[in-house]
Design a protein around this motif. Structure first.
Motif, short mmCIF file in Angstrom:
data_model
loop_
_atom_site.label_atom_id
_atom_site.label_comp_id
_atom_site.label_asym_id
_atom_site.label_seq_id
_atom_site.Cartn_x
_atom_site.Cartn_y
_atom_site.Cartn_z
N ALA A 1 -23.41 1.05 -3.81
CA ALA A 1 -22.07 1.62 -3.68
C ALA A 1 -21.62 1.68 -2.23
CB ALA A 1 -22.04 3.01 -4.31
N GLY A 2 -22.52 2.09 -1.33
CA GLY A 2 -22.15 2.18 0.08
C GLY A 2 -21.78 0.82 0.65
N LEU A 3 -22.55 -0.22 0.29
CA LEU A 3 -22.25 -1.56 0.79
C LEU A 3 -20.93 -2.07 0.23
CD1 LEU A 3 -23.10 -4.14 2.27
CD2 LEU A 3 -24.38 -4.81 0.21
N VAL A 4 -20.69 -1.84 -1.06
CA VAL A 4 -19.43 -2.29 -1.67
C VAL A 4 -18.23 -1.65 -0.98
CG1 VAL A 4 -18.06 -2.23 -3.79
CG2 VAL A 4 -20.49 -2.80 -3.90
N ILE A 5 -18.30 -0.34 -0.74
CA ILE A 5 -17.18 0.35 -0.09
C ILE A 5 -17.02 -0.12 1.35
CG2 ILE A 5 -16.34 2.59 0.70
CD1 ILE A 5 -16.02 2.11 -2.30
N ALA A 6 -18.15 -0.40 2.04
CA ALA A 6 -18.07 -0.89 3.42
C ALA A 6 -17.35 -2.24 3.48
CB ALA A 6 -19.47 -0.99 4.01
N VAL A 7 -17.69 -3.12 2.54
CA VAL A 7 -17.02 -4.44 2.51
C VAL A 7 -15.54 -4.27 2.19
CG1 VAL A 7 -16.90 -6.62 1.26
CG2 VAL A 7 -19.13 -5.67 1.89
N LEU A 8 -15.21 -3.40 1.22
CA LEU A 8 -13.81 -3.20 0.88
C LEU A 8 -13.04 -2.54 2.01
CD1 LEU A 8 -14.13 -2.03 -2.85
CD2 LEU A 8 -13.21 -4.19 -2.01
N THR A 9 -13.72 -1.71 2.80
CA THR A 9 -13.05 -1.09 3.95
C THR A 9 -12.67 -2.13 4.98
OG1 THR A 9 -14.28 0.97 3.59
CG2 THR A 9 -13.28 0.66 5.76
N ARG A 10 -13.52 -3.13 5.17
CA ARG A 10 -13.18 -4.21 6.10
C ARG A 10 -12.04 -5.07 5.54
NH1 ARG A 10 -16.65 -5.37 10.23
NH2 ARG A 10 -15.88 -7.53 10.26
N LEU A 11 -12.04 -5.27 4.23
CA LEU A 11 -10.99 -6.09 3.62
C LEU A 11 -9.69 -5.31 3.43
CD1 LEU A 11 -13.07 -7.91 0.86
CD2 LEU A 11 -12.33 -8.83 3.07
N MET A 12 -9.80 -3.99 3.27
CA MET A 12 -8.63 -3.14 3.02
C MET A 12 -8.64 -1.98 4.03
SD MET A 12 -9.04 -2.85 -1.12
CE MET A 12 -7.69 -1.67 -1.21
N PRO A 13 -8.34 -2.24 5.29
CA PRO A 13 -8.36 -1.17 6.30
C PRO A 13 -7.24 -0.16 6.04
CG PRO A 13 -7.42 -3.17 7.23
CD PRO A 13 -7.94 -3.53 5.86
N ASP A 14 -7.42 1.03 6.57
CA ASP A 14 -6.39 2.05 6.44
C ASP A 14 -5.13 1.60 7.15
OD1 ASP A 14 -7.93 3.95 5.02
OD2 ASP A 14 -8.96 4.47 6.89
N PRO A 15 -3.96 1.84 6.58
CA PRO A 15 -2.71 1.39 7.21
C PRO A 15 -2.49 2.08 8.54
CG PRO A 15 -2.24 2.87 5.38
CD PRO A 15 -3.72 2.58 5.33
N ALA A 16 -1.97 1.33 9.48
CA ALA A 16 -1.68 1.89 10.80
C ALA A 16 -0.21 2.23 10.90
CB ALA A 16 -2.05 0.88 11.89
N GLY A 17 0.09 3.19 11.77
CA GLY A 17 1.48 3.54 12.01
C GLY A 17 1.98 4.62 11.09
N PRO A 18 3.11 5.25 11.42
CA PRO A 18 3.63 6.34 10.62
C PRO A 18 4.18 5.86 9.29
CG PRO A 18 5.19 5.74 12.34
CD PRO A 18 3.96 4.94 12.59
N ALA A 19 4.16 6.74 8.32
CA ALA A 19 4.71 6.42 7.01
C ALA A 19 6.23 6.27 7.08
CB ALA A 19 4.35 7.51 6.01
N GLN A 20 6.76 5.46 6.21
CA GLN A 20 8.20 5.25 6.18
C GLN A 20 8.90 6.50 5.64
OE1 GLN A 20 9.82 2.46 7.30
NE2 GLN A 20 7.80 1.83 8.04
N LEU A 21 10.04 6.82 6.23
CA LEU A 21 10.82 7.96 5.77
C LEU A 21 11.45 7.65 4.42
CD1 LEU A 21 12.61 9.02 9.06
CD2 LEU A 21 10.64 10.10 8.00
N ARG A 22 11.53 8.66 3.57
CA ARG A 22 12.15 8.50 2.26
C ARG A 22 13.55 9.10 2.30
NH1 ARG A 22 8.20 11.06 -2.01
NH2 ARG A 22 9.87 10.37 -3.38
N ALA A 23 14.47 8.42 1.64
CA ALA A 23 15.84 8.92 1.60
C ALA A 23 15.90 10.16 0.72
CB ALA A 23 16.76 7.84 1.06
N SER A 24 16.79 11.06 1.08
CA SER A 24 16.95 12.28 0.31
C SER A 24 17.58 11.96 -1.05
CB SER A 24 17.84 13.27 1.07
OG SER A 24 18.15 14.38 0.25
N ALA A 25 17.15 12.71 -2.07
CA ALA A 25 17.74 12.56 -3.40
C ALA A 25 19.04 13.33 -3.52
CB ALA A 25 16.75 13.04 -4.46
N LEU A 26 19.41 14.12 -2.52
CA LEU A 26 20.62 14.94 -2.58
C LEU A 26 21.83 14.10 -2.24
CD1 LEU A 26 19.21 18.12 -0.79
CD2 LEU A 26 19.34 17.66 -3.24
#
Length: 556
Positions: free
Chosen positions: A293-318
């Motif tokens: 399990a540790g090896l599988v997650i390590a490989v997936l972490t290299r293939l799927m790194p955490d996104p960089a930068g701030p999250a996109q703002l969402r428009a208000s529903a109001l």
């Protein structure tokens, strides 16, 4: 008519499986979450906890949703969650073993007992136990209906021709099994259907085996799609399970086609082959996957790194333009309150990580979210007043005022997270000693209970279900009692001399401060729970379920 009877019986089977899962979740979800978290220290215990949860819920997918939630909140490492999910696959396969047996007169007894409990009990847990018993009984009834409907098919020339073709092309049978599991959204139901039909002699053994392997592939994709919007760390868990379980199913199919596998060792008939292969396959995947399990997650972490930068703002529903149409404006306000609640829940889930180690970026992110929530609350309040001006009287104005009040309550919860829990965690970090193992476990379990209730509150906000609202208010009383018990247990440990208190530092100043941090954390979490529970009261007022002083006693 035969196909209609089979379809109806399969639909009853699906509904019965869901009935069992719903009862377990409503009565024992907090305990299940505790089981899953309890095994985080040892890989084998993690897998066993997942097995127990999968067996009780009769669904590895439901366990996957719980585990990915822990991973998204940062309270469970991804390799640990993957081990638990592999164990849950075994648990759901064990459920198939139990449900595939001929139990004679047990189904009517289960249904009779379950209906009696559900109708005669006043407590929430006995009613849900009744729901579970009815669901299990109906599973057996549905399987009996499938047996009756498929009995004539063993002599059908058309079905014989189809099975002859599938026996010559197991790849097509494998794909069909995956599609059936995906369509039913339950590998348990898919394997039970295959085993039941095979018991009537309508499916040859090799075809039944290929269908079951395909069902494992299709079952692994269900959680993958349900968590498609989850954080990357959580998606790695279900992708890892899909790679192991789905890849293992493909490898087993290849072996079945290339090697003369002695399938008769699986049991005396094709039905036994199906259920025994399902259990053996998932057990083998756990034996292989838990150490990797540790090896599988390590490989997936290299293939799927955490996104960089701030999250996109969402428009208000109001939407200001909707104010001329009060019903649409109220719907816009409700959507924005739901968004506000989601923001508060997103603050609450990871705050517990600060108690294990100070994380300045996380603390600042929580504070930033609280500022955003405060702005949303102000906007909702002003928008609700705009609805009141557009429709001075009527139900739309009343609903707008309710939504504004709910936004205020949720904003109060956000302030409690940001201005009380975060500073408490920072004070804990500054002390030379931390909570004891017992004290830390109490905080974690209580926090998890509050997170579960917060998610239930958002469900009530979306569905406006009276049943869900009643359950949420009842849980508020349970949280109050649990908080009292934890406070009492903490004081008893403190009275015994400090070694069993929240900190290990005895009765000196540091121990006293640790004690205060422990108690204040419990109180803050209880207040957050109260704020979320307020979502239920407008629903209960509309249905007449709420008396002036307390929730009306629920009879029969």
């Amino acid at each position: 008519m035969t196909l209609l009877h089979i379809a109806g019986a399969a639909a009853l089977l699906l509904w019965a499986v869901r009935l069992v899962r719903t009862g377990v979740e409503r009565a024992f979800l907090v305990q299940l979450r505790g089981w899953l978290r309890a095994g985080t220290r040892w890989p084998l215990l993690t897998a066993l906890s997942g097995t127990a949860a999968g067996l009780v819920l009769q669904s590895a997918t439901a366990v996957a949703v719980l585990l990915t939630g822990f991973t998204a909140a940062g309270t469970m490492a991804a390799p640990v969650a993957l081990r638990g999910l592999l164990g849950a696959d075994i648990g759901s396969a064990l459920a198939v073993q139990v449900l595939a047996r001929d139990v004679g007169a047990v189904p009517p007894l289960l249904i009779l007992t379950g209906v009696t409990l559900f109708l005669r009990s006043s407590g929430r847990t006995p009613k849900q136990v009744g729901r579970i018993l009815v669901g299990v009984g109906l599973i057996f009834v549905a399987l009996g209906l499938i047996r009756e409907a498929t009995a004539p098919l063993s002599d059908s020339p058309a079905l014989g021709a189809v099975m002859g073709y599938l026996a010559g092309d197991l790849l097509v049978a494998f794909g069909l099994g995956a599609v059936v599991a995906w369509a039913l959204h339950s590998s348990v139901a898919a394997v039970l259907v295959v085993a039941t039909v095979a018991a009537q002699g309508a499916i040859p053994g090799p075809v039944a085996v290929a269908l079951v392997l395909g069902a494992n592939l299709g079952g692994s994709f269900i959680a993958l799609t349900l968590t498609i919007g989850a954080p990357v760390a959580a998606r790695r868990v279900v992708i890892g399970n899909t790679l192991l379980r789905g890849g293992g199913a493909v490898a087993a199919l290849v072996a079945l086609r290339l090697v003369d596998v002695p399938l008769e060792r699986l049991g005396p008939d094709p039905a036994a082959w199906a259920v025994n292969l399902h259990l053996g396959f998932n057990a083998a995947m756990a034996v292989v996957g838990v150490p990797l399990a540790g090896l599988v997650i390590a490989v997936l972490t290299r293939l799927m790194p955490d996104p960089a930068g701030p999250a996109q703002l969402r428009a208000s529903a109001l939407d200001p333009g909707a104010l001329v149409d009060p019903p649409r404006a109220v719907a816009c306000a409700a959507r924005e309150v739901l968004r506000l609640g989601e923001e508060v829940e997103a603050m609450l889930r990871p705050v517990i990580r600060l108690y294990d180690g100070w994380d300045a970026p996380l603390a600042q992110a929580i504070r930033d979210t609280e500022a955003r929530v405060a702005d949303m609350h102000t906007d909702i309040k002003l928008y609700a007043s705009g609805i009141g001006r557009a429709a001075p009287e009527g139900p739309h104005t009343e609903r707008a005022l309710q939504l504004a009040a709910l936004a205020r309550d949720l904003e109060t919860a956000a302030r409690t997270v940001s201005r009380r829990l975060v500073p408490l965690a920072q004070r804990l970090h500054d002390l030379p000693e931390g909570f004891s193992a017992t004290g830390r476990r109490e905080i974690a379990d209580f926090h998890d209970r509050i997170v579960t209730n917060a998610q239930s509150a958002l469900t009530v906000l979306m569905s406006l279900s009276p049943d869900a609202a009643r359950a949420l208010v009842a849980e508020k009383e349970r949280v109050r009692e649990v908080e009292k018990q934890l406070q009492r247990a903490h004081l008893e440990r403190l009275a015994r001399g400090g070694s069993g208190a929240s900190g290990g530092g005895g009765g000196g100043g540091g121990g006293a401060e640790l004690s205060g941090l422990h108690q204040e954390t419990l109180r803050a979490l209880k207040e957050i729970n109260t704020a979320f529970t307020m979502v239920a009261y407008p629903v209960l007022e509309d249905t007449g379920d709420l008396l002036a002083s307390r929730l009306r006693h629920e009879g029969g």
